[in-house]
Motif scaffolding. Structure first.
Motif, short mmCIF file in Angstrom:
data_model
loop_
_atom_site.label_atom_id
_atom_site.label_comp_id
_atom_site.label_asym_id
_atom_site.label_seq_id
_atom_site.Cartn_x
_atom_site.Cartn_y
_atom_site.Cartn_z
N TRP A 353 0.84 -1.21 0.00
CA TRP A 353 0.00 0.00 0.00
C TRP A 353 0.86 1.26 0.00
CZ3 TRP A 353 -3.92 2.25 -1.59
CH2 TRP A 353 -4.58 3.30 -0.94
N VAL A 354 1.89 1.27 0.83
CA VAL A 354 2.78 2.44 0.87
C VAL A 354 3.61 2.47 -0.41
CG1 VAL A 354 4.64 3.59 2.11
CG2 VAL A 354 2.85 2.38 3.38
N ALA A 355 3.64 3.63 -1.04
CA ALA A 355 4.28 3.75 -2.36
C ALA A 355 5.79 3.92 -2.26
CB ALA A 355 3.68 4.94 -3.10
N PRO A 356 6.51 3.55 -3.31
CA PRO A 356 7.94 3.84 -3.36
C PRO A 356 8.20 5.34 -3.25
CG PRO A 356 7.29 2.35 -5.13
CD PRO A 356 6.03 2.85 -4.50
N SER A 357 9.38 5.68 -2.82
CA SER A 357 9.86 7.05 -2.61
C SER A 357 9.42 7.64 -1.28
CB SER A 357 9.49 8.00 -3.76
OG SER A 357 8.14 8.41 -3.71
N ILE A 358 8.48 7.00 -0.58
CA ILE A 358 8.11 7.45 0.75
C ILE A 358 9.11 6.90 1.76
CG2 ILE A 358 6.36 7.28 2.58
CD1 ILE A 358 4.24 7.33 0.47
N THR A 359 9.63 7.77 2.59
CA THR A 359 10.70 7.38 3.51
C THR A 359 10.21 7.33 4.94
OG1 THR A 359 11.44 9.68 3.75
CG2 THR A 359 12.47 8.37 2.01
N ILE A 360 10.97 6.58 5.73
CA ILE A 360 10.78 6.55 7.18
C ILE A 360 12.18 6.67 7.78
CG2 ILE A 360 10.76 4.01 7.27
CD1 ILE A 360 8.67 4.38 9.59
N GLY A 361 12.42 7.72 8.52
CA GLY A 361 13.79 8.02 8.93
C GLY A 361 14.58 8.37 7.68
N ASP A 362 15.72 7.72 7.48
CA ASP A 362 16.57 7.99 6.32
C ASP A 362 16.40 6.95 5.21
OD1 ASP A 362 17.73 10.22 7.58
OD2 ASP A 362 19.20 8.95 8.61
N ASP A 363 15.47 6.02 5.39
CA ASP A 363 15.34 4.91 4.46
C ASP A 363 13.99 4.93 3.75
OD1 ASP A 363 17.85 3.57 5.17
OD2 ASP A 363 16.87 3.20 7.09
N GLU A 364 13.97 4.42 2.52
CA GLU A 364 12.73 4.25 1.80
C GLU A 364 11.96 3.09 2.43
OE1 GLU A 364 11.42 4.32 -2.82
OE2 GLU A 364 12.72 2.65 -2.24
N TYR A 365 10.74 3.33 2.81
CA TYR A 365 9.93 2.32 3.49
C TYR A 365 9.82 1.04 2.67
CZ TYR A 365 5.79 -0.01 5.40
OH TYR A 365 4.93 -0.95 5.92
N ARG A 366 9.54 1.18 1.38
CA ARG A 366 9.29 0.01 0.55
C ARG A 366 10.53 -0.86 0.41
NH1 ARG A 366 4.47 -0.94 0.66
NH2 ARG A 366 5.43 -2.69 1.70
N SER A 367 11.74 -0.30 0.57
CA SER A 367 12.96 -1.11 0.49
C SER A 367 13.15 -1.95 1.75
CB SER A 367 14.18 -0.20 0.29
OG SER A 367 14.43 0.58 1.45
N LEU A 368 12.44 -1.61 2.82
CA LEU A 368 12.57 -2.33 4.09
C LEU A 368 11.44 -3.32 4.34
CD1 LEU A 368 13.58 0.72 6.35
CD2 LEU A 368 15.11 -0.97 5.31
N VAL A 369 10.30 -3.09 3.71
CA VAL A 369 9.12 -3.92 3.96
C VAL A 369 8.60 -4.50 2.64
CG1 VAL A 369 6.79 -3.98 4.93
CG2 VAL A 369 8.50 -2.45 5.92
N PRO A 370 8.75 -5.80 2.42
CA PRO A 370 8.21 -6.40 1.20
C PRO A 370 6.69 -6.25 1.14
CG PRO A 370 9.71 -7.91 2.34
CD PRO A 370 9.43 -6.78 3.28
N GLY A 371 6.15 -6.13 -0.06
CA GLY A 371 4.71 -6.00 -0.21
C GLY A 371 3.97 -7.26 0.22
N PRO A 372 3.02 -7.16 1.15
CA PRO A 372 2.32 -8.35 1.67
C PRO A 372 1.52 -9.13 0.63
CG PRO A 372 1.99 -6.44 3.10
CD PRO A 372 2.61 -5.93 1.84
N VAL A 373 1.09 -8.46 -0.45
CA VAL A 373 0.25 -9.15 -1.44
C VAL A 373 1.02 -10.28 -2.12
CG1 VAL A 373 -1.01 -8.88 -3.61
CG2 VAL A 373 -1.18 -7.12 -1.84
N LYS A 374 2.31 -10.09 -2.34
CA LYS A 374 3.09 -11.12 -3.02
C LYS A 374 3.07 -12.42 -2.23
CE LYS A 374 6.48 -9.92 -5.56
NZ LYS A 374 7.77 -9.43 -6.13
N ARG A 375 3.02 -12.34 -0.92
CA ARG A 375 3.02 -13.55 -0.09
C ARG A 375 1.70 -14.32 -0.24
NH1 ARG A 375 2.63 -14.40 5.55
NH2 ARG A 375 2.58 -12.17 5.97
N ILE A 376 0.59 -13.60 -0.42
CA ILE A 376 -0.68 -14.29 -0.66
C ILE A 376 -0.57 -15.12 -1.93
CG2 ILE A 376 -3.17 -14.04 -1.02
CD1 ILE A 376 -3.05 -11.34 0.30
N ALA A 377 0.01 -14.55 -2.97
CA ALA A 377 0.15 -15.25 -4.25
C ALA A 377 1.08 -16.44 -4.15
CB ALA A 377 0.63 -14.27 -5.31
N GLU A 378 2.11 -16.31 -3.33
CA GLU A 378 3.06 -17.41 -3.17
C GLU A 378 2.45 -18.59 -2.42
OE1 GLU A 378 7.10 -14.61 -2.98
OE2 GLU A 378 6.19 -15.40 -1.14
N GLU A 379 1.47 -18.33 -1.58
CA GLU A 379 0.90 -19.36 -0.71
C GLU A 379 -0.41 -19.97 -1.22
OE1 GLU A 379 2.57 -17.27 3.43
OE2 GLU A 379 0.43 -17.29 2.96
#
Length: 561
Positions: A353-379
């Motif tokens: 849900w959170v888009a790329p380029s949005i940061t938390i602290g000094d890091d891009e959020y999306r680079s730290l948290v994999p998208g949860p939807v992909k896990r539904i598809a994998e399972e």
């Protein structure tokens, strides 16, 4: 965006040209009032821009509007406490606007803003009370502001908005005509980013009282204190902004007129840019994009938008009350294919849900948290999930017996093509029948807010650079995206993140919340994150490209048209 923003409308909504950069030289700022200086500097004697607005603004009431179109106008006709401006390196910085300065107490819970001398377009002085009234009106329960949730960090905002406390208990007060004090529930890491949002813009109580429900619906039913006033509003056709000579910084404003033409058809926009009848446009279509890249009269900018296009379920619906069916429809979409086929390989598949380029602290959020939807598809297999959900509802387990409706908020050809593509993909991957309903954006907005869609499709851009900007949309107190869903733990996590100053702890709160939203409940179906290609004639200057900027058209000028 920020931005809501809206509701915000899917593709065209999120492809709006936003933000203006600060003037790079003081002489340009002063040239408008002095024709001799105009000639010596070389800027054009006639200062105007022709731009595109992709749809009719729903309202210019800053408390009630939620679409990007009205927000673009409001950023130019009203003066927020601050603005997010853009420097020559396309980096944003916070600048004083309606407030000339501010300070806070030691723990950051009490903020005091010094309101600068300014006038409304009717000559009445702007006062701290106007900002106080605007904020309180946005929070008041009876206003039903779709962006009221943004103001929850303010002391007692949630209880005021729910009707538990009176508006007088809100932590906002004017100490005198020039001083505004805002008290927060707790230190809030993104509070200053709220000060340039529409729900904190000033409003005149006497004007709102005079016009009632029609406030903000016509040019004479609102007053202005920003760089421009709205001089013409031909509904569904054109809005024309004129320079506001009562504005405190009028000498900095070079443009006399900004013509916003409402053009919904993509090819009409491209042809208008090609023949010079508009000055700036977005072009993601491969053929047109390459044609404009080869045009030496145009500058080209590629921008990553902090936005997400998504489908959303009505969880009160007889079918989509079931979480397994929602999950099936989420992973029944091939996002890689969609990004390549529908969006010409420009946009990127969205699994969070959170888009790329949005940061938390000094890091891009999306680079730290994999998208949860992909896990539904994998399972899971999407069709097996669908059948399981149909069994749980006691319905026929033959997918061919199921017909669902997807509602789109536009009637143009692009959305017609998109609807046909969705039909084919769901029929291929799930075996279900899909009806496509196309309505104009204002109608879609009303239908969605009343829970009259099974599946809707929109886009939403972050209002400020923090995961909270998108994550807060789905709390139980937010009416931004009507799904009928709520979750106490989700609400708790967003509240914890809002008052936590440690980025690492905030990251974990948002990670768990996004897991609840997309994996456990599967309330939203993120599809793609947009990139845009902006083309701008080289005679246009100081029109910025940062997606979160809020300078409006204040600093723009033309030279060599």
């Amino acid at each position: 965006m920020k931005g809501k923003m809206f509701l915000a409308i899917l593709l065209s909504l999120l492809l709006a040209v936003v933000g203006l950069v600060g003037c790079s030289s003081e002489d340009v700022s002063n040239n408008v009032a002095d024709e001799g200086l105009q000639e010596s500097s070389g800027i054009d004697r006639e200062q105007y821009l022709n731009l595109v607005l992709e749809a009719e603004p729903t309202t210019l009431d800053p408390s009630k509007g939620s679409d990007m179109y009205s927000n673009r106008v409001l950023n130019n006709v009203l003066e927020p406490l601050t603005r997010l401006e853009e420097d020559e390196n396309q980096s944003n910085y916070l600048a004083a606007a309606g407030a000339e300065s501010w300070e806070h107490n030691e723990d950051g819970t009490v903020w005091t803003f010094k309101i600068r001398p300014n006038k409304w377009s009717d000559g009445v002085p702007v006062r701290a009370q106007d900002y106080e009234y605007g904020i309180k009106r946005s929070v008041a329960q009876e206003t039903a502001s779709p962006y009221a949730y943004l103001l929850e960090p303010i002391k007692n905002a949630s209880k005021v908005n729910s009707g538990e406390l009176s508006i007088d208990e809100l932590g906002v007060r004017s100490l005198d005509d020039e001083t505004l004090e805002i008290t927060l529930e707790a230190p809030t890491p993104y509070f200053l980013a709220l000060t340039y949002q529409r729900v904190m813009m000033p409003q005149r109580e006497d004007v709102v009282a005079l016009h009632g429900d029609s406030y903000g619906t016509q040019i004479d039913k609102i007053v202005y204190n920003g760089p421009f006033v709205l001089g013409t509003w031909v509904h569904n056709s054109e809005l024309i902004l004129n320079k506001n000579h009562n504005y405190w910084d009028a000498e900095t404003v070079s443009l006399d007129n900004v013509n916003l033409k409402i053009i919904q058809d993509e090819n009409a926009v491209y042809n208008s840019l090609s023949n010079g009848s508009i000055d700036i446009a977005i072009a993601n279509n491969p053929d047109w994009r390459q044609r404009f890249i080869n045009n030496d009269k145009l500058n080209h900018f590629e921008v990553v938008r902090p936005s997400t296009f998504f489908m959303f379920f009505n969880t009160r619906d007889d079918v989509f009350q079931n979480v397994n069916i929602r999950k099936a429809f989420s992973i029944g979409l091939d996002r890689e294919e969609m990004a390549n086929v529908i969006f010409h390989g420009v946009n990127t598949p969205a699994y969070g849900w959170v888009a790329p380029s949005i940061t938390i602290g000094d890091d891009e959020y999306r680079s730290l948290v994999p998208g949860p939807v992909k896990r539904i598809a994998e399972e899971n297999d999407p069709k097996e999930l669908l059948i399981k959900g149909l069994q749980e509802l006691g319905r026929s387990t033959d997918p061919a017996d199921l017909t669902i409706k997807v509602t789109l908020g536009s009637t143009d050809q692009w959305f017609r093509n998109y609807g046909e593509y969705i039909q084919q993909m769901y029929n291929r991957n799930l075996g279900v029948n899909v009806e496509i309903e196309q309505v104009e954006w204002p109608v879609f907005s009303q239908m969605a807010s009343r829970g009259e869609v099974q599946i809707g499709y929109m886009g939403w851009g972050a209002e400020f650079n923090d995961p909270a900007s998108l994550m807060s949309l789905m709390t139980s107190t937010s009416t931004a995206i009507e799904t009928g869903w709520s979750d106490e733990r989700y609400d708790e996590l967003i509240a914890l993140a809002a008052s936590e100053m440690d980025p690492a702890k905030r990251l974990e709160y948002f990670r768990e919340a996004e897991e609840i939203l997309l994996y456990e409940a599967s309330v939203l179906v993120p599809t793609v994150h947009p990139r845009i290609n902006i083309f701008r004639y080289k005679y246009v200057n100081d029109i910025g490209v940062t997606p979160l900027g809020t300078s409006g058209y204040k600093y723009g000028y033309t030279q060599g048209r």
